[in-house]
Design a protein around this motif. Structure first.
Motif, PDB file in Angstrom:
ATOM      1  N   ASP A   1      -2.673   2.157  -4.204  1.00  0.00           N
ATOM      2  CA  ASP A   1      -3.580   2.675  -3.183  1.00  0.00           C
ATOM      3  C   ASP A   1      -4.551   1.562  -2.804  1.00  0.00           C
ATOM      4  O   ASP A   1      -5.502   1.274  -3.533  1.00  0.00           O
ATOM      5  CB  ASP A   1      -4.325   3.892  -3.728  1.00  0.00           C
ATOM      6  CG  ASP A   1      -5.345   4.458  -2.733  1.00  0.00           C
ATOM      7  OD1 ASP A   1      -5.421   3.954  -1.584  1.00  0.00           O
ATOM      8  OD2 ASP A   1      -6.059   5.396  -3.109  1.00  0.00           O
TER       9      ASP A   1
ATOM     10  N   TYR B   1      -6.193  14.491   9.759  1.00  0.00           N
ATOM     11  CA  TYR B   1      -6.323  13.086   9.376  1.00  0.00           C
ATOM     12  C   TYR B   1      -6.624  12.282  10.639  1.00  0.00           C
ATOM     13  O   TYR B   1      -5.750  12.077  11.478  1.00  0.00           O
ATOM     14  CB  TYR B   1      -5.028  12.571   8.745  1.00  0.00           C
ATOM     15  CG  TYR B   1      -4.503  13.373   7.577  1.00  0.00           C
ATOM     16  CD1 TYR B   1      -4.784  12.998   6.263  1.00  0.00           C
ATOM     17  CD2 TYR B   1      -3.698  14.482   7.788  1.00  0.00           C
ATOM     18  CE1 TYR B   1      -4.278  13.717   5.184  1.00  0.00           C
ATOM     19  CE2 TYR B   1      -3.183  15.214   6.719  1.00  0.00           C
ATOM     20  CZ  TYR B   1      -3.481  14.828   5.427  1.00  0.00           C
ATOM     21  OH  TYR B   1      -2.970  15.546   4.373  1.00  0.00           O
TER      22      TYR B   1
ATOM     23  N   SER C   1      -3.272   3.662   8.286  1.00  0.00           N
ATOM     24  CA  SER C   1      -1.933   3.724   7.723  1.00  0.00           C
ATOM     25  C   SER C   1      -1.084   4.802   8.413  1.00  0.00           C
ATOM     26  O   SER C   1      -1.589   5.674   9.115  1.00  0.00           O
ATOM     27  CB  SER C   1      -2.012   4.005   6.225  1.00  0.00           C
ATOM     28  OG  SER C   1      -2.530   5.305   5.988  1.00  0.00           O
ATOM     29  N   ASN C   2       0.194   4.702   8.151  1.00  0.00           N
ATOM     30  CA  ASN C   2       1.186   5.574   8.785  1.00  0.00           C
ATOM     31  C   ASN C   2       1.832   6.467   7.730  1.00  0.00           C
ATOM     32  O   ASN C   2       2.537   5.953   6.856  1.00  0.00           O
ATOM     33  CB  ASN C   2       2.243   4.694   9.462  1.00  0.00           C
ATOM     34  CG  ASN C   2       3.306   5.470  10.197  1.00  0.00           C
ATOM     35  OD1 ASN C   2       3.230   6.680  10.348  1.00  0.00           O
ATOM     36  ND2 ASN C   2       4.337   4.774  10.660  1.00  0.00           N
TER      37      ASN C   2
ATOM     38  N   SER D   1       0.839  -1.196   0.000  1.00  0.00           N
ATOM     39  CA  SER D   1       0.000   0.000   0.000  1.00  0.00           C
ATOM     40  C   SER D   1       0.876   1.248   0.000  1.00  0.00           C
ATOM     41  O   SER D   1       2.021   1.230   0.466  1.00  0.00           O
ATOM     42  CB  SER D   1      -0.951  -0.003   1.201  1.00  0.00           C
ATOM     43  OG  SER D   1      -0.254  -0.080   2.415  1.00  0.00           O
ATOM     44  N   ASP D   2       0.323   2.347  -0.513  1.00  0.00           N
ATOM     45  CA  ASP D   2       1.141   3.525  -0.782  1.00  0.00           C
ATOM     46  C   ASP D   2       1.271   4.476   0.401  1.00  0.00           C
ATOM     47  O   ASP D   2       1.709   5.618   0.240  1.00  0.00           O
ATOM     48  CB  ASP D   2       0.605   4.283  -1.999  1.00  0.00           C
ATOM     49  CG  ASP D   2      -0.811   4.828  -1.786  1.00  0.00           C
ATOM     50  OD1 ASP D   2      -1.434   4.506  -0.753  1.00  0.00           O
ATOM     51  OD2 ASP D   2      -1.295   5.565  -2.660  1.00  0.00           O
ATOM     52  N   ASP D   3       0.910   4.028   1.581  1.00  0.00           N
ATOM     53  CA  ASP D   3       1.073   4.856   2.782  1.00  0.00           C
ATOM     54  C   ASP D   3       1.431   3.917   3.928  1.00  0.00           C
ATOM     55  O   ASP D   3       0.586   3.513   4.709  1.00  0.00           O
ATOM     56  CB  ASP D   3      -0.221   5.625   3.083  1.00  0.00           C
ATOM     57  CG  ASP D   3      -0.093   6.537   4.300  1.00  0.00           C
ATOM     58  OD1 ASP D   3       1.050   6.933   4.611  1.00  0.00           O
ATOM     59  OD2 ASP D   3      -1.119   6.846   4.928  1.00  0.00           O
TER      60      ASP D   3
ATOM     61  N   HIS E   1       9.828   8.909   8.042  1.00  0.00           N
ATOM     62  CA  HIS E   1       9.638   8.568   6.624  1.00  0.00           C
ATOM     63  C   HIS E   1      10.681   9.224   5.721  1.00  0.00           C
ATOM     64  O   HIS E   1      10.468   9.346   4.514  1.00  0.00           O
ATOM     65  CB  HIS E   1       8.222   8.967   6.187  1.00  0.00           C
ATOM     66  CG  HIS E   1       7.155   8.097   6.765  1.00  0.00           C
ATOM     67  ND1 HIS E   1       6.866   8.066   8.113  1.00  0.00           N
ATOM     68  CD2 HIS E   1       6.311   7.194   6.189  1.00  0.00           C
ATOM     69  CE1 HIS E   1       5.888   7.201   8.336  1.00  0.00           C
ATOM     70  NE2 HIS E   1       5.545   6.666   7.195  1.00  0.00           N
TER      71      HIS E   1
ATOM     72  N   LEU F   1       5.799   6.935  -1.956  1.00  0.00           N
ATOM     73  CA  LEU F   1       5.351   6.893  -0.570  1.00  0.00           C
ATOM     74  C   LEU F   1       5.735   8.149   0.218  1.00  0.00           C
ATOM     75  O   LEU F   1       5.498   8.223   1.416  1.00  0.00           O
ATOM     76  CB  LEU F   1       5.927   5.673   0.150  1.00  0.00           C
ATOM     77  CG  LEU F   1       5.189   4.348  -0.032  1.00  0.00           C
ATOM     78  CD1 LEU F   1       5.454   3.762  -1.414  1.00  0.00           C
ATOM     79  CD2 LEU F   1       5.600   3.348   1.038  1.00  0.00           C
TER      80      LEU F   1
ATOM     81  N   ARG G   1      -5.092   6.349   6.467  1.00  0.00           N
ATOM     82  CA  ARG G   1      -6.021   5.813   5.481  1.00  0.00           C
ATOM     83  C   ARG G   1      -6.559   4.479   5.960  1.00  0.00           C
ATOM     84  O   ARG G   1      -5.880   3.742   6.662  1.00  0.00           O
ATOM     85  CB  ARG G   1      -5.328   5.653   4.125  1.00  0.00           C
ATOM     86  CG  ARG G   1      -4.923   6.974   3.481  1.00  0.00           C
ATOM     87  CD  ARG G   1      -4.137   6.747   2.216  1.00  0.00           C
ATOM     88  NE  ARG G   1      -3.720   7.999   1.611  1.00  0.00           N
ATOM     89  CZ  ARG G   1      -2.801   8.094   0.661  1.00  0.00           C
ATOM     90  NH1 ARG G   1      -2.174   6.992   0.232  1.00  0.00           N
ATOM     91  NH2 ARG G   1      -2.474   9.266   0.146  1.00  0.00           N
TER      92      ARG G   1
ATOM     93  N   LEU H   1      -0.885   8.870   7.289  1.00  0.00           N
ATOM     94  CA  LEU H   1      -2.067   9.594   6.814  1.00  0.00           C
ATOM     95  C   LEU H   1      -3.382   8.959   7.223  1.00  0.00           C
ATOM     96  O   LEU H   1      -4.448   9.407   6.800  1.00  0.00           O
ATOM     97  CB  LEU H   1      -1.995   9.752   5.290  1.00  0.00           C
ATOM     98  CG  LEU H   1      -0.764  10.542   4.797  1.00  0.00           C
ATOM     99  CD1 LEU H   1      -0.760  10.639   3.273  1.00  0.00           C
ATOM    100  CD2 LEU H   1      -0.715  11.936   5.423  1.00  0.00           C
TER     101      LEU H   1
ATOM    102  N   VAL I   1       5.893  11.458   2.199  1.00  0.00           N
ATOM    103  CA  VAL I   1       4.875  12.144   3.008  1.00  0.00           C
ATOM    104  C   VAL I   1       4.940  13.635   2.706  1.00  0.00           C
ATOM    105  O   VAL I   1       6.029  14.217   2.653  1.00  0.00           O
ATOM    106  CB  VAL I   1       5.122  11.886   4.504  1.00  0.00           C
ATOM    107  CG1 VAL I   1       4.098  12.627   5.359  1.00  0.00           C
ATOM    108  CG2 VAL I   1       5.070  10.391   4.800  1.00  0.00           C
TER     109      VAL I   1
END
Length: 384
Positions: free
Chosen positions: A127, A281, A152-153, A101-103, A346, A354, A157, A155, A356
């Motif tokens: 995503d 968020y 997610s880390n 996953s992208d986050d 990050h 990915l 999600r 953001l 941030v």
């Protein structure tokens, strides 16, 4: 442990924690011995021979981990990344792909891209909150592992775990859920169809910023045997004191997560109404696009809140201006922490898909008095 104990808080307190049969001590002793006397060659007492292959304190923790995630097998490691590494090496071979996953935590991306990548493991990013994108990626090219964090880390999600698990089953892919942010007190991915749950036990499981550890929980016997072999053969096991501290932290996980969630909800609501905050968020807010899904697969919304400010400069000033929220890596302890992901947790994914946004700050909302947390955020925002 009594078969009648099923509630989460009861499992957290009692699983793997039978009283010592010799003394009656309600807290099992911590076993520091590195080796164990044998009753003749190969005559092992309880299966223990050497500290890397097994330790009673680690066994107790692994029993506890499996119980609170409602899995058959729990494995404890020296760090979250050590747990991830053992799992990935157990299931992958050169030429296999991981769909990520992208986050996600930057360290997970770094492990796959820079350690396993040169070994021949492919990495694709998608995503995963959009299951149609996952399905399209799997149709384009098979993947051996689907790896997601939800929330997610950094953001926050939210991914549909049950939906992702179905896609994984249909495609013959292993579905791995990093449950660090939610913890098993709020979300149990195996019950939703995931194959493996991974944790940085350093975070909410330990809960006091005083132990580094990792964990895997799964139901598949053959997979558990393969990962357990790597745990033994590569040796990234948790030591007895680390295992004990993690076990002690887990016993209060349920009540801590309740307080973390309550305080985070207050923080998110305060920030959403502040004129110097561009975006908040937090899945507990009705404005969050994943709010309804989070409510359906989590019992509360957790203790992490991220916010976007006007730009990167404002985000840096804010992160360096809080007092109750201490500027530090990590999350999930009883104390409140503030982190600037772009240059901290990050930094390793700068320049990748990915990355941030520079204006984002992550808050790990602790269990202090909510009034003190809000006052601290107010003074930091006023200084911008």
């Amino acid at each position: 442990m009594s078969e009648h104990i099923r509630g989460f808080d009861s499992l957290a307190v009692h699983a793997g924690q039978e009283f010592d049969p010799t003394t009656g001590a309600v807290i099992p002793p911590v076993h520091f011995s590195t080796t164990y006397a044998q009753d003749g060659i190969g005559g092992l007492r309880g299966g223990y021979e050497y500290g890397r292959s097994g330790n009673p304190t680690r066994t107790a923790l692994q029993t506890q981990l499996a119980a609170i995630e409602h899995g058959r097998h729990g494995l404890s490691f020296s760090s979250g990344l050590a747990a991830e590494d053992a799992l990935l090496r157990a299931v992958l071979k050169p030429g296999d792909d991981v769909l990520l996953s992208d986050d996600v935590y930057g360290g997970t991306y770094r492990l796959i891209a820079r350690i396993l990548g040169p070994w021949g493991v492919g990495l694709r990013v998608v995503d995963m909150t959009d299951l149609s994108q996952v399905a399209a990626a799997l149709e384009e090219k098979p993947a051996k592992v689907l790896w997601v964090e939800t929330p997610s880390n950094p953001l926050l999600r939210i991914t549909d775990i049950a939906g992702l698990a179905k896609l994984g089953r249909d495609a013959g892919a292993l579905v791995v859920v990093d449950n660090t942010f939610a913890s098993p007190a709020l979300q149990q991915p195996l019950r939703l169809g995931a194959d493996v749950v991974v944790h940085s036990a350093t975070k909410y499981l330990g809960g006091h910023s005083d132990v580094v550890g990792g964990a895997l929980v799964m139901n598949d016997d053959a997979l558990a045997e393969s990962v357990g072999f790597l745990q033994f053969a590569a040796g990234a096991v948790s030591g007895p004191m680390d295992a004990f501290l993690t076990t002690r932290g887990i016993k209060t996980l349920g009540i801590r997560m309740q307080r973390h969630s309550e305080n985070a909800a207050a923080v998110a609501s305060f920030l959403e109404g502040h004129d110097r905050v561009a975006k908040v968020y937090y899945p507990g807010l009705s404005s969050h696009p994943g709010h309804e899904l989070a409510a359906s697969q989590m019992s509360a919304f957790g203790g992490i809140v991220s916010l976007a400010l006007a730009d990167g400069a404002a985000a840096r000033r804010f992160a360096e201006s809080t007092r109750v929220f201490q500027l530090a890596e990590s999350l999930g302890g009883v104390e409140s922490l503030v982190n600037y992901p772009d240059a901290m947790t990050h930094a390793s994914v700068r320049g990748t898909e990915l990355a941030v946004p520079e204006e984002v700050v992550r808050l790990s909302v602790g269990i202090e008095s909510s009034e003190d947390q809000l006052a601290d955020l107010e003074q930091a925002l006023a200084a911008l």
